[in-house]
Design an enzyme around this catalytic site. Structure first.
Site, PDB file in Angstrom:
ATOM      1  N   LYS A 107       0.487   3.809  -6.802  1.00 30.81           N
ATOM      2  CA  LYS A 107      -0.020   3.933  -8.180  1.00 30.81           C
ATOM      3  C   LYS A 107       1.103   4.748  -9.051  1.00 30.81           C
ATOM      4  O   LYS A 107       0.837   4.570 -10.503  1.00 30.81           O
ATOM      5  CB  LYS A 107      -1.443   4.396  -8.291  1.00 30.81           C
ATOM      6  CG  LYS A 107      -2.315   3.509  -7.402  1.00 30.81           C
ATOM      7  CD  LYS A 107      -3.908   4.094  -7.624  1.00 30.81           C
ATOM      8  CE  LYS A 107      -4.684   2.851  -7.187  1.00 30.81           C
ATOM      9  NZ  LYS A 107      -5.009   2.804  -5.733  1.00 30.81           N
TER      10      LYS A 107
HETATM   11  C1  LIG Z   1      -5.327   1.857  -5.152  1.00 35.88           C
HETATM   12  C2  LIG Z   1      -4.900   1.694  -3.611  1.00 35.88           C
HETATM   13  C3  LIG Z   1      -4.990   0.401  -2.844  1.00 35.88           C
HETATM   14  C4  LIG Z   1      -5.657  -0.952  -3.594  1.00 35.88           C
HETATM   15  O1  LIG Z   1      -4.755  -1.322  -4.363  1.00 35.88           O
HETATM   16  P1  LIG Z   1      -5.199  -2.483  -5.592  1.00 35.88           P
HETATM   17  O2  LIG Z   1      -4.197  -2.870  -6.375  1.00 35.88           O
HETATM   18  O3  LIG Z   1      -6.541  -1.940  -6.150  1.00 35.88           O
HETATM   19  O4  LIG Z   1      -5.734  -3.654  -4.801  1.00 35.88           O
HETATM   20  C5  LIG Z   1      -4.616   0.311  -1.661  1.00 35.88           C
HETATM   21  N1  LIG Z   1      -4.320   1.422  -1.122  1.00 35.88           N
HETATM   22  C6  LIG Z   1      -4.133   2.494  -1.627  1.00 35.88           C
HETATM   23  C7  LIG Z   1      -3.449   3.756  -1.047  1.00 35.88           C
HETATM   24  C8  LIG Z   1      -4.564   2.762  -3.031  1.00 35.88           C
HETATM   25  O5  LIG Z   1      -4.268   3.969  -3.921  1.00 35.88           O
END
Ligand SMILES: *Cc1c(COP(=O)(O)O)cnc(C)c1O
Length: 431
Positions: A107
């Protein structure tokens, strides 16, 4: 580039307005009016481009002329200040490590890009009014948004997180930065936090007195930059000359949906696997054709505990709302916590590699798909195992060392305001 609302009951807007608003006034998600594939030449020579050059080629049509080339390149350079290595785990299976950024989850890319777009638009605005980014987190979003927006002029960030339900590392990442970042520790669950945020966005008293916006993957500036690392993986695996299949551990389905946009741009991706935990809304949909949201269930891969994945509607749009076409490109499988723990052990036994619970779910989905199909498989390792220490250490009987960016926050003091009700949130925002 203009964007339309997927609810089709709001006017089209510019990239800038889509970023600042987050969600359209009809509560629909924004989607780009057009997607123009990149040239054959670009793909033929991709290995000669730097990551920054690739990212610029990929994103420029979606920004259009709303951020000048020089500034957009600067935003990209600052966003991509870390590596995206592909690590081979076993024959035909690799991990795309997306955790080398400041908060050690994928993210970081979206949050850093979005924050810098905000910074640019604010600097340009004649009547710069303060924007408040309000976000609920089950763990990783909070840290990435806090780090990405730290010190961005004209933006206050308010993060709601469920008390006792995020890991210690995650809590420190979102409560220790200070400056324009405020953390609210909610006596409740993630669903409660999200409900409070939703109430705030509908509260006339608040929206009339504050410029509220969100920072989750519904925002196009957080969603679209996630296309970049699918290209970076292709660049590293191109010489294998094999069909590429990506398995993406999915919660809100923003990440996988960005991969599908990359495919629309011409990136040769053969197939996607959406790997989930027992929050199995999409695997169920592909099986039954019926979309049934459910309350989220808590698992050891908690960043994917989502009972109504908000980006799935964008995925349907990409494939023309045609289920047959969708199924040609997407498989989806769900796994239990026990299967996830076993996969973490198996990966370590086979290769010595330490996967976090989310990456392990991705690995499981990939294995299942490759059982019946031949391809070069890549699973996205979406977070560093240190972010889920309380799961990883006991399962693998292993001590995980703290990387420098974690050591830095773990020593700092937590500052958070405890709240229990929506009115307490509202008072906080209005004061
Ligand atoms: C947010 C997150 C996900 C999921 O990603 P999406 O885009 O919401 O499907 C998977 N793994 C980790 C470690 C995350 O922080």
């Amino acid at each position: 580039m203009n964007y339309y609302s997927l609810n089709k009951k709001a006017p089209n807007v510019s990239f800038k307005d889509a970023v600042i608003k987050g969600l359209a006034p009809d509560k629909g998600l924004y989607f780009p009016e057009s997607i123009t594939p990149l040239s054959k030449d670009f793909f033929n020579h991709i290995e000669y481009f730097s990551n920054e050059e690739i990212a610029y080629e990929v994103i420029k049509q979606f920004v259009g002329d709303e951020i000048p080339e020089k500034e957009l390149k600067e935003i990209i350079n600052e966003t991509l200040c870390f590596d995206f290595p592909v690590v081979e785990i076993e024959k035909n299976i690799s991990s795309l490590e997306l955790f080398h950024g400041p908060t050690m989850a994928f993210k970081d890319v979206g949050a850093r890009f979005m924050a810098r777009c905000f910074g640019y638009f604010n600097k340009e605005a004649k009547d710069a009014t303060k924007v408040t980014v309000l976000v609920a987190t089950s763990g990783d979003t909070g840290g990435a948004v806090a780090s990405g927006f730290l010190g961005v002029d004209g933006v206050d960030v308010v993060i709601l997180y469920p008390s006792g339900k995020v890991s210690d590392v995650q809590e420190k990442q979102l409560t220790t930065l200070g400056q324009n970042i405020k953390a609210l520790e909610v006596n409740g669950t993630f669903d409660n936090c999200q409900a409070m945020v939703k109430t705030a966005f509908l509260d006339p008293e608040l929206i009339n007195s504050k410029n509220l916006t969100s920072a989750n993957s519904i925002n196009v500036a957080r969603w679209l930059p996630q296309m970049f690392y699918f290209f970076f993986a292709y660049k590293q695996l191109k010489n294998k000359k094999k069909k590429l299949v990506f398995s993406i551990p999915s919660g809100n389905f923003g990440n996988i949906c960005a991969g599908m946009m990359a495919q629309q741009l011409g990136l040769p991706i053969e197939h996607f696997v959406a790997s989930t935990n027992i929050n199995d809304i999409v695997p169920n949909y592909l099986e039954t054709g019926i979309y049934t949201p459910k309350p989220s269930k808590q698992t050891i891969s908690n960043a994917m505990d989502v009972g109504d994945p908000s980006n799935f509607i964008r995925i349907q749009e990409i494939y023309g709302n045609n289920d047959e076409l969708l199924k040609k490109h997407l498989s989806s499988y769900a796994f239990t916590d026990d299967e996830t723990r076993d996969a973490m052990k198996e990966i370590k036994k086979i290769s010595g590699y330490i996967a976090d619970p989310h990456g392990a779910v991705g690995y499981l989905g990939l294995k299942k798909y490759l059982h019946a199909n031949s391809a070069q498989g890549i699973f996205l390792e979406t977070a560093h195992p240190v972010k889920f220490l309380d799961v990883v250490e006991p399962v693998l009987n292993e001590t995980i060392e703290f990387p420098p960016q974690i050591l830095e926050v773990i020593e700092k003091d937590k500052i958070a305001i405890e709240i229990s009700t929506y009115n307490e949130l509202k008072d906080f925002l209005l004061k």
